[in-house]
Each structure stands twice: as C-alpha cells, then as structure tokens.
Design a protein around this motif. Structure first.
Motif, PDB file in Angstrom:
ATOM      1  N   ILE A  60      15.960  40.223   9.176  1.00  0.00           N
ATOM      2  CA  ILE A  60      16.228  38.976   9.899  1.00  0.00           C
ATOM      3  C   ILE A  60      16.505  39.252  11.371  1.00  0.00           C
ATOM      4  CG2 ILE A  60      17.913  37.098  10.103  1.00  0.00           C
ATOM      5  CD1 ILE A  60      17.876  36.969   7.039  1.00  0.00           C
ATOM      6  N   SER A  61      17.235  40.311  11.671  1.00  0.00           N
ATOM      7  CA  SER A  61      17.490  40.615  13.087  1.00  0.00           C
ATOM      8  C   SER A  61      16.198  41.002  13.801  1.00  0.00           C
ATOM      9  CB  SER A  61      18.544  41.714  13.224  1.00  0.00           C
ATOM     10  OG  SER A  61      18.037  42.962  12.806  1.00  0.00           O
ATOM     11  N   GLY A  62      15.301  41.699  13.114  1.00  0.00           N
ATOM     12  CA  GLY A  62      14.006  42.040  13.716  1.00  0.00           C
ATOM     13  C   GLY A  62      13.152  40.812  13.960  1.00  0.00           C
ATOM     14  N   THR A  63      13.183  39.861  13.029  1.00  0.00           N
ATOM     15  CA  THR A  63      12.424  38.628  13.201  1.00  0.00           C
ATOM     16  C   THR A  63      12.986  37.802  14.357  1.00  0.00           C
ATOM     17  OG1 THR A  63      11.926  38.626  10.843  1.00  0.00           O
ATOM     18  CG2 THR A  63      11.613  36.562  12.002  1.00  0.00           C
ATOM     19  N   ALA A  64      14.305  37.731  14.458  1.00  0.00           N
ATOM     20  CA  ALA A  64      14.930  37.000  15.571  1.00  0.00           C
ATOM     21  C   ALA A  64      14.591  37.666  16.904  1.00  0.00           C
ATOM     22  CB  ALA A  64      16.437  36.932  15.365  1.00  0.00           C
ATOM     23  N   LYS A  65      14.584  38.994  16.928  1.00  0.00           N
ATOM     24  CA  LYS A  65      14.217  39.718  18.156  1.00  0.00           C
ATOM     25  C   LYS A  65      12.794  39.382  18.585  1.00  0.00           C
ATOM     26  CE  LYS A  65      12.742  43.729  17.934  1.00  0.00           C
ATOM     27  NZ  LYS A  65      11.939  44.889  18.082  1.00  0.00           N
ATOM     28  N   ALA A  66      11.878  39.329  17.623  1.00  0.00           N
ATOM     29  CA  ALA A  66      10.489  38.990  17.936  1.00  0.00           C
ATOM     30  C   ALA A  66      10.377  37.559  18.467  1.00  0.00           C
ATOM     31  CB  ALA A  66       9.617  39.167  16.699  1.00  0.00           C
ATOM     32  N   ALA A  67      11.169  36.647  17.927  1.00  0.00           N
ATOM     33  CA  ALA A  67      11.146  35.266  18.407  1.00  0.00           C
ATOM     34  C   ALA A  67      11.658  35.185  19.846  1.00  0.00           C
ATOM     35  CB  ALA A  67      11.977  34.373  17.490  1.00  0.00           C
ATOM     36  N   VAL A  68      12.701  35.917  20.137  1.00  0.00           N
ATOM     37  CA  VAL A  68      13.225  35.932  21.516  1.00  0.00           C
ATOM     38  C   VAL A  68      12.193  36.546  22.464  1.00  0.00           C
ATOM     39  CG1 VAL A  68      15.000  36.941  23.014  1.00  0.00           C
ATOM     40  CG2 VAL A  68      15.642  35.894  20.843  1.00  0.00           C
ATOM     41  N   GLN A  69      11.496  37.591  22.020  1.00  0.00           N
ATOM     42  CA  GLN A  69      10.454  38.186  22.851  1.00  0.00           C
ATOM     43  C   GLN A  69       9.327  37.193  23.111  1.00  0.00           C
ATOM     44  OE1 GLN A  69       9.580  41.647  20.476  1.00  0.00           O
ATOM     45  NE2 GLN A  69      10.816  42.974  21.784  1.00  0.00           N
ATOM     46  N   SER A  70       9.008  36.361  22.127  1.00  0.00           N
ATOM     47  CA  SER A  70       7.985  35.331  22.331  1.00  0.00           C
ATOM     48  C   SER A  70       8.445  34.311  23.358  1.00  0.00           C
ATOM     49  CB  SER A  70       7.669  34.641  21.005  1.00  0.00           C
ATOM     50  OG  SER A  70       7.103  35.556  20.100  1.00  0.00           O
ATOM     51  N   LEU A  71       9.714  33.932  23.311  1.00  0.00           N
ATOM     52  CA  LEU A  71      10.250  33.015  24.326  1.00  0.00           C
ATOM     53  C   LEU A  71      10.176  33.639  25.716  1.00  0.00           C
ATOM     54  CD1 LEU A  71      13.417  31.386  22.704  1.00  0.00           C
ATOM     55  CD2 LEU A  71      11.288  30.260  23.373  1.00  0.00           C
ATOM     56  N   MET A  72      10.494  34.922  25.795  1.00  0.00           N
ATOM     57  CA  MET A  72      10.417  35.611  27.086  1.00  0.00           C
ATOM     58  C   MET A  72       8.986  35.654  27.601  1.00  0.00           C
ATOM     59  SD  MET A  72      13.128  38.692  26.370  1.00  0.00           S
ATOM     60  CE  MET A  72      12.529  39.656  27.719  1.00  0.00           C
ATOM     61  N   ALA A  73       8.010  35.761  26.711  1.00  0.00           N
ATOM     62  CA  ALA A  73       6.606  35.786  27.137  1.00  0.00           C
ATOM     63  C   ALA A  73       6.218  34.456  27.772  1.00  0.00           C
ATOM     64  CB  ALA A  73       5.695  36.083  25.950  1.00  0.00           C
ATOM     65  N   PHE A  74       6.740  33.356  27.260  1.00  0.00           N
ATOM     66  CA  PHE A  74       6.474  32.053  27.884  1.00  0.00           C
ATOM     67  C   PHE A  74       6.986  32.033  29.315  1.00  0.00           C
ATOM     68  CE2 PHE A  74       6.845  30.147  23.420  1.00  0.00           C
ATOM     69  CZ  PHE A  74       5.478  30.116  23.249  1.00  0.00           C
ATOM     70  N   TYR A  75       8.191  32.557  29.495  1.00  0.00           N
ATOM     71  CA  TYR A  75       8.835  32.504  30.802  1.00  0.00           C
ATOM     72  C   TYR A  75       8.248  33.538  31.769  1.00  0.00           C
ATOM     73  CZ  TYR A  75      12.442  32.759  34.354  1.00  0.00           C
ATOM     74  OH  TYR A  75      13.106  32.773  35.550  1.00  0.00           O
ATOM     75  N   LEU A  76       8.131  34.788  31.331  1.00  0.00           N
ATOM     76  CA  LEU A  76       7.739  35.867  32.237  1.00  0.00           C
ATOM     77  C   LEU A  76       6.246  35.857  32.579  1.00  0.00           C
ATOM     78  CD1 LEU A  76       9.819  38.829  30.785  1.00  0.00           C
ATOM     79  CD2 LEU A  76      10.282  37.522  32.849  1.00  0.00           C
ATOM     80  N   TRP A  77       5.401  35.649  31.575  1.00  0.00           N
ATOM     81  CA  TRP A  77       3.966  35.753  31.805  1.00  0.00           C
ATOM     82  C   TRP A  77       3.254  34.410  31.783  1.00  0.00           C
ATOM     83  CZ3 TRP A  77       6.364  39.548  28.740  1.00  0.00           C
ATOM     84  CH2 TRP A  77       6.422  40.793  29.347  1.00  0.00           C
ATOM     85  N   GLY A  78       4.007  33.347  31.602  1.00  0.00           N
ATOM     86  CA  GLY A  78       3.399  32.029  31.624  1.00  0.00           C
ATOM     87  C   GLY A  78       2.418  31.785  30.489  1.00  0.00           C
ATOM     88  N   ASN A  79       2.704  32.386  29.329  1.00  0.00           N
ATOM     89  CA  ASN A  79       1.829  32.152  28.176  1.00  0.00           C
ATOM     90  C   ASN A  79       1.794  30.669  27.830  1.00  0.00           C
ATOM     91  OD1 ASN A  79       1.745  34.906  28.178  1.00  0.00           O
ATOM     92  ND2 ASN A  79       2.327  35.142  26.041  1.00  0.00           N
ATOM     93  N   GLU A  80       0.642  30.234  27.349  1.00  0.00           N
ATOM     94  CA  GLU A  80       0.497  28.834  26.979  1.00  0.00           C
ATOM     95  C   GLU A  80       1.288  28.561  25.702  1.00  0.00           C
ATOM     96  OE1 GLU A  80      -3.042  25.797  25.647  1.00  0.00           O
ATOM     97  OE2 GLU A  80      -3.513  27.519  26.906  1.00  0.00           O
TER      98      GLU A  80
END
Length: 119
Positions: A60-80
């Motif tokens: 569960i902690s690994g899955t939450a980490k991946a979700a936070v990384q996806s949120l960061m991708a929206f912000y940092l790289w402007g992913n759609e």
C-alpha cells in the motif's frame, strides 16, 4: 541472465556495436554504479519495511508513492490529465489514508489492551 545473452546479441548486436564507445565510458559506468547502489539500497529498505510492518502495508505504501509521483508528473512536466486519471489517483490516496487510519486505530487498541510489562 546468461540465457538471454544469445538473444541480446541476435536482436541488439548491431546497436551494441554502434554504441560501444559509450558503453565503455567512465560516465556510463559511473551512472550504472550509482543506479545499482540505489537499487540495492531500495531492496534493503523493502526488507526492513516488511520486517517492521507487513507485506500488505509495504504494498500500500508503494502504491501511494506511485500515485504521488503521478501527481508530481502533472505539475512538473505538464502531463495531460484526465478526469478518470485524477479520480484514480485520489482514490488510491484516499484508500491508503483510510488503511493507515484503520491500522493506527488497531495498534492503539492493541496497545491499550496489552498488560503492562514487568521489569
């Protein structure tokens, strides 16, 4: 690992031979060594986390980490982003938060019910 060498040579041999000067550079091996060190370190931390908690908590902690990384991708790289993508991320984070709350409540209840230790 050794069983894949003939396949690598067959399918990627030309690419490897064209890039041989980059594969023998100090920069390449330095980067590979750093990546190997961090990969090994992550393995050790994984074992320690599972030993201290449980395999489910680690997952569960690994899955939450991946979700936070996806949120960061929206912000940092402007992913759609899509509604379903963002909804999925927040569902994962909400479930992880709920799991954490339940586990903390269970641990507090078990600690309160445990008899005091004799010294």
């Amino acid at each position: 690992t050794f069983l894949f060498i003939p396949l690598i040579v067959y399918f990627e041999g030309e690419i490897i031979m064209n890039s041989i000067e980059r594969l023998t550079s100090a920069a390449f091996w330095s980067a590979m060594s750093v990546a190997g060190f961090f990969g090994f370190s992550i393995g050790i931390v994984t074992v320690l986390q599972i030993k201290a908690t449980s395999p489910l908590t680690h997952n569960i902690s690994g899955t939450a980490k991946a979700a936070v990384q996806s949120l960061m991708a929206f912000y940092l790289w402007g992913n759609e982003w899509t509604i379903m993508g963002v909804l999925g991320i927040f569902t994962v984070l909400g479930g992880s938060l709920l799991y954490t709350f339940v586990r903390m409540s269970e641990n507090a209840r078990n600690l309160a019910a445990a008899p005091p230790r004799q010294q």
